[in-house]
Design a protein around this motif. Structure first.
Motif, PDB file in Angstrom:
ATOM      1  N   VAL A  82     -16.272  -8.483 -16.136  1.00  0.00           N
ATOM      2  CA  VAL A  82     -14.864  -8.242 -15.758  1.00  0.00           C
ATOM      3  C   VAL A  82     -14.215  -7.362 -16.825  1.00  0.00           C
ATOM      4  CG1 VAL A  82     -12.616  -9.328 -15.358  1.00  0.00           C
ATOM      5  CG2 VAL A  82     -14.702 -10.499 -14.658  1.00  0.00           C
ATOM      6  N   THR A  83     -13.587  -6.278 -16.402  1.00  0.00           N
ATOM      7  CA  THR A  83     -12.864  -5.440 -17.355  1.00  0.00           C
ATOM      8  C   THR A  83     -11.432  -5.936 -17.456  1.00  0.00           C
ATOM      9  OG1 THR A  83     -14.195  -3.609 -16.561  1.00  0.00           O
ATOM     10  CG2 THR A  83     -12.350  -3.045 -17.979  1.00  0.00           C
ATOM     11  N   GLY A  84     -10.994  -6.198 -18.669  1.00  0.00           N
ATOM     12  CA  GLY A  84      -9.621  -6.650 -18.887  1.00  0.00           C
ATOM     13  C   GLY A  84      -8.681  -5.466 -19.067  1.00  0.00           C
ATOM     14  N   LEU A  85      -7.405  -5.805 -19.229  1.00  0.00           N
ATOM     15  CA  LEU A  85      -6.387  -4.751 -19.322  1.00  0.00           C
ATOM     16  C   LEU A  85      -6.640  -3.810 -20.498  1.00  0.00           C
ATOM     17  CD1 LEU A  85      -3.355  -6.983 -18.382  1.00  0.00           C
ATOM     18  CD2 LEU A  85      -4.230  -5.044 -17.051  1.00  0.00           C
ATOM     19  N   ASP A  86      -7.152  -4.363 -21.600  1.00  0.00           N
ATOM     20  CA  ASP A  86      -7.414  -3.496 -22.749  1.00  0.00           C
ATOM     21  C   ASP A  86      -8.389  -2.378 -22.385  1.00  0.00           C
ATOM     22  OD1 ASP A  86      -7.237  -2.652 -25.388  1.00  0.00           O
ATOM     23  OD2 ASP A  86      -8.981  -3.832 -25.996  1.00  0.00           O
ATOM     24  N   GLY A  87      -9.348  -2.685 -21.528  1.00  0.00           N
ATOM     25  CA  GLY A  87     -10.314  -1.670 -21.118  1.00  0.00           C
ATOM     26  C   GLY A  87      -9.820  -0.808 -19.966  1.00  0.00           C
ATOM     27  N   LEU A  88      -8.798  -1.276 -19.263  1.00  0.00           N
ATOM     28  CA  LEU A  88      -8.331  -0.556 -18.071  1.00  0.00           C
ATOM     29  C   LEU A  88      -7.206   0.425 -18.370  1.00  0.00           C
ATOM     30  CD1 LEU A  88      -8.181  -3.625 -15.649  1.00  0.00           C
ATOM     31  CD2 LEU A  88      -9.641  -1.624 -15.307  1.00  0.00           C
ATOM     32  N   VAL A  89      -6.360   0.066 -19.346  1.00  0.00           N
ATOM     33  CA  VAL A  89      -5.162   0.894 -19.540  1.00  0.00           C
ATOM     34  C   VAL A  89      -5.188   1.629 -20.878  1.00  0.00           C
ATOM     35  CG1 VAL A  89      -3.739  -0.520 -18.014  1.00  0.00           C
ATOM     36  CG2 VAL A  89      -3.672  -0.948 -20.450  1.00  0.00           C
ATOM     37  N   LEU A  90      -4.659   2.834 -20.828  1.00  0.00           N
ATOM     38  CA  LEU A  90      -4.618   3.714 -22.004  1.00  0.00           C
ATOM     39  C   LEU A  90      -3.483   3.304 -22.940  1.00  0.00           C
ATOM     40  CD1 LEU A  90      -4.882   7.129 -20.133  1.00  0.00           C
ATOM     41  CD2 LEU A  90      -6.604   6.172 -21.690  1.00  0.00           C
TER      42      LEU A  90
ATOM     43  N   VAL B  47      -0.362   6.827 -14.901  1.00  0.00           N
ATOM     44  CA  VAL B  47      -0.814   7.452 -16.144  1.00  0.00           C
ATOM     45  C   VAL B  47      -1.384   6.451 -17.128  1.00  0.00           C
ATOM     46  CG1 VAL B  47       0.659   9.484 -16.057  1.00  0.00           C
ATOM     47  CG2 VAL B  47       1.555   7.350 -17.004  1.00  0.00           C
ATOM     48  N   CYS B  48      -1.154   5.162 -16.892  1.00  0.00           N
ATOM     49  CA  CYS B  48      -1.702   4.190 -17.842  1.00  0.00           C
ATOM     50  C   CYS B  48      -3.183   3.941 -17.585  1.00  0.00           C
ATOM     51  CB  CYS B  48      -0.920   2.880 -17.806  1.00  0.00           C
ATOM     52  SG  CYS B  48      -1.223   1.910 -16.329  1.00  0.00           S
ATOM     53  N   LEU B  49      -3.703   4.347 -16.446  1.00  0.00           N
ATOM     54  CA  LEU B  49      -5.086   3.991 -16.106  1.00  0.00           C
ATOM     55  C   LEU B  49      -6.097   4.919 -16.779  1.00  0.00           C
ATOM     56  CD1 LEU B  49      -4.831   3.337 -12.278  1.00  0.00           C
ATOM     57  CD2 LEU B  49      -4.948   1.689 -14.126  1.00  0.00           C
ATOM     58  N   ARG B  50      -7.152   4.310 -17.289  1.00  0.00           N
ATOM     59  CA  ARG B  50      -8.230   5.142 -17.844  1.00  0.00           C
ATOM     60  C   ARG B  50      -8.916   5.922 -16.734  1.00  0.00           C
ATOM     61  NH1 ARG B  50      -9.139   4.036 -23.215  1.00  0.00           N
ATOM     62  NH2 ARG B  50      -8.350   1.993 -23.814  1.00  0.00           N
ATOM     63  N   THR B  51      -9.113   5.287 -15.574  1.00  0.00           N
ATOM     64  CA  THR B  51      -9.609   6.031 -14.411  1.00  0.00           C
ATOM     65  C   THR B  51      -8.677   5.730 -13.254  1.00  0.00           C
ATOM     66  OG1 THR B  51     -11.109   4.200 -13.995  1.00  0.00           O
ATOM     67  CG2 THR B  51     -12.085   6.143 -14.950  1.00  0.00           C
ATOM     68  N   VAL B  52      -8.215   6.784 -12.608  1.00  0.00           N
ATOM     69  CA  VAL B  52      -7.242   6.607 -11.527  1.00  0.00           C
ATOM     70  C   VAL B  52      -7.993   6.499 -10.203  1.00  0.00           C
ATOM     71  CG1 VAL B  52      -5.235   7.572 -10.361  1.00  0.00           C
ATOM     72  CG2 VAL B  52      -5.531   7.900 -12.823  1.00  0.00           C
TER      73      VAL B  52
ATOM     74  N   SER C 175      -9.330   0.441  -9.707  1.00  0.00           N
ATOM     75  CA  SER C 175      -8.670   0.208 -10.999  1.00  0.00           C
ATOM     76  C   SER C 175      -7.215  -0.220 -10.804  1.00  0.00           C
ATOM     77  CB  SER C 175      -8.688   1.476 -11.863  1.00  0.00           C
ATOM     78  OG  SER C 175      -9.991   1.858 -12.126  1.00  0.00           O
ATOM     79  N   ILE C 176      -6.536   0.385  -9.840  1.00  0.00           N
ATOM     80  CA  ILE C 176      -5.135   0.024  -9.587  1.00  0.00           C
ATOM     81  C   ILE C 176      -5.056  -1.455  -9.206  1.00  0.00           C
ATOM     82  CG2 ILE C 176      -3.138   0.402  -8.062  1.00  0.00           C
ATOM     83  CD1 ILE C 176      -4.140   3.337  -7.755  1.00  0.00           C
ATOM     84  N   ARG C 177      -5.950  -1.875  -8.292  1.00  0.00           N
ATOM     85  CA  ARG C 177      -5.938  -3.281  -7.861  1.00  0.00           C
ATOM     86  C   ARG C 177      -6.317  -4.211  -9.005  1.00  0.00           C
ATOM     87  NH1 ARG C 177      -6.045  -4.776  -2.656  1.00  0.00           N
ATOM     88  NH2 ARG C 177      -7.665  -6.340  -2.957  1.00  0.00           N
TER      89      ARG C 177
ATOM     90  N   VAL D 211       0.818  -1.198   0.000  1.00  0.00           N
ATOM     91  CA  VAL D 211       0.000   0.000   0.000  1.00  0.00           C
ATOM     92  C   VAL D 211       0.860   1.260   0.000  1.00  0.00           C
ATOM     93  CG1 VAL D 211      -0.396   0.251   2.496  1.00  0.00           C
ATOM     94  CG2 VAL D 211      -2.072   1.066   0.888  1.00  0.00           C
ATOM     95  N   GLU D 212       1.976   1.241   0.706  1.00  0.00           N
ATOM     96  CA  GLU D 212       2.782   2.463   0.717  1.00  0.00           C
ATOM     97  C   GLU D 212       3.434   2.685  -0.646  1.00  0.00           C
ATOM     98  OE1 GLU D 212       2.406   4.915   2.667  1.00  0.00           O
ATOM     99  OE2 GLU D 212       1.174   3.752   4.070  1.00  0.00           O
ATOM    100  N   ALA D 213       3.825   1.582  -1.299  1.00  0.00           N
ATOM    101  CA  ALA D 213       4.381   1.724  -2.663  1.00  0.00           C
ATOM    102  C   ALA D 213       3.299   2.243  -3.610  1.00  0.00           C
ATOM    103  CB  ALA D 213       4.913   0.373  -3.151  1.00  0.00           C
ATOM    104  N   GLU D 214       2.080   1.708  -3.458  1.00  0.00           N
ATOM    105  CA  GLU D 214       0.981   2.170  -4.315  1.00  0.00           C
ATOM    106  C   GLU D 214       0.678   3.646  -4.053  1.00  0.00           C
ATOM    107  OE1 GLU D 214      -0.056   0.731  -6.750  1.00  0.00           O
ATOM    108  OE2 GLU D 214      -0.032  -1.437  -6.445  1.00  0.00           O
TER     109      GLU D 214
END
Ligand code: COA
Length: 391
Positions: free
Chosen positions: A165-173, A115-120, A124-126, A102-105
């Protein structure tokens, strides 16, 4: 955007820019990078500036060439946390058993580096972390056995998503060149979407034309428009299709699109074949991916009315089915049809497909709520039943 603001704000802005450069280094932003950033991020809202300068909110994700700091929209996150002052405590609750992670996150979040996340947000991070781990495990199995169906399913879900379930294609820009420079390597999308697809989703399109006993199967050509238009003018032909009758101009335009250089991005969308008998087009057989799932193809057919009742559609569909399993490597082929389309249902049965569903009034077609059938065949069923189709 900070025109007309006081000295405090200008000092805060310079603090933020300096911090940004310390954390990210100095790297060029291309014009494409700037366009990407303008599309997916927003200029820093002036009211957030004091909190960013004081290290209570994440640093901007980017600095444009004109010095504008660009941030992810954190409105929901700040709102759900109950204000900036509660953000850290709210954030860490998403990793209740994992103080190291958690501290690293939190540090990555505060550096503005998600910056890769469509929504921060923490969910979404998890989810990205989970999906990358799932993809990593599946890839390890598939490198040993590319036909392992569990690993295929797991990788498919991780990359493309699945039911609910949203996959990586939908999660990352998409990735910017700037990010590859500042982070010193490929992005999550580079590694776990693009490279994985290139390695494991490799449809092998067949050499065309394909010749069967009585047919040639080839791509659509612009000169097929006139004969196609004759079929599409016939109300009986379109009765169970999704489109209504089409006039010559509409069919000509559609034929141009199917045959032109801008034709769908085969083989990643599927395959469309024209059936030709004694030099004349008599119908189409198509394969297309069933949603995001790359392990399943849907099959479809249309036979022009004057060619019906001679087994041509079945002859072409047997080839398409063999292509689906042998060239596209899917584990399942499905067909969806209007339940009133008895000729099409008979085709499915002749091809050895099973009726898996009779859905009642599930779709609206041609002015009525319509029943539909879903037919399917698995690879092993097809292998057990297949006739000697060589493609
Ligand atoms: C669905 C559709 C392709 C079925 O066409 P079809 O002519 O029944 O299919 P085939 O070309 O495979 O022909 C099979 C028929 O030919 C007969 N046949 C005659 N000579 C044959 C031969 N040498 N070999 C095999 N079958 C032969 C078969 O006995 C069968 O007839 P039957 O069902 O009366 O027993 C056609 O009705 C169609 O395109 N409809 C309009 C568009 C549409 O609805 N598409 C499907 C959307 S889901």
């Amino acid at each position: 955007m900070f025109d007309g603001v006081g000295d405090d704000a200008l000092t805060a802005l310079e603090t933020v820019r300096t911090r940004f450069r310390e954390v990210n280094g100095e790297h060029p932003m291309t014009a494409a990078d700037e366009a990407h950033v303008r599309e997916h991020f927003t200029p820093l809202p002036p009211e957030q500036l004091p909190d960013i300068a004081a290290g209570r909110l994440p640093l901007p994700s980017y600095l444009l060439a004109d010095g504008t700091p660009m941030v992810a929209d954190l409105g929901d996150v700040i709102g759900a946390a109950g204000g900036v002052e509660h953000l850290h405590d709210w954030f860490v609750e998403f990793w209740p058993d994992d103080p190291t992670t958690v501290e690293a996150e939190w540090d990555t979040f505060m550096a503005g580096h998600h910056v890769c996340l469509r929504t921060v947000d923490p969910v979404s991070i998890r989810q990205v972390t989970r999906m990358v781990e799932q993809a990593r495990a599946a890839v390890a199995v598939l490198r040993d056995d590319p036909r392992d169906e569990l690993a295929q399913g797991s990788l498919g879900e991780a990359v493309d998503g699945g039911v609910g379930v949203t996959g990586l294609d939908g999660l990352v820009l998409p990735t910017t060149a700037y990010d590859r420079l500042r982070f010193g390597g490929p992005s999550i999308r580079d590694l776990w979407v693009d490279a994985v697809r290139a390695e494991f989703h490799r449809p092998q399109p067949p050499q065309l034309p394909i010749r069967t006993e009585r047919l040639t199967l080839r791509r659509t050509l612009p000169e097929d428009a006139a004969v196609r238009a004759k079929a599409w003018a016939d109300p009986g032909f379109v009765e169970y299709l999704l489109l209504p009758e089409q006039n010559l101009a509409e069919v000509t335009f559609d034929t141009f699109r199917r045959s032109g250089p801008d034709a769908p991005d085969e083989p990643h969308t599927g395959l469309g074949l024209m059936m030709v008998h004694e030099g004349t087009p008599i119908g189409n057989v198509v394969l297309f991916y069933d949603g995001a799932d790359r392990t399943c193809l849907e099959i479809g057919w249309t036979l022009f009315p004057w060619a019906a009742g001679r087994g041509f559609a079945t002859e072409a569909a047997r080839v398409a089915m063999a292509l689906a399993f042998e060239h596209y490597g899917v584990r399942r082929v499905v067909a969806n049809l209007d339940a009133a389309n008895e000729r099409s249902a008979a085709m499915c049965e002749r091809l050895g497909m099973r009726r898996e569903a009779h859905k009642l009034a599930d779709f609206w077609s041609k002015g009525r709520w319509t029943d539909s059938y879903e037919y399917a065949i698995l690879r092993e069923e097809w292998e057990a039943k297949r006739s000697d189709v060589q493609v």
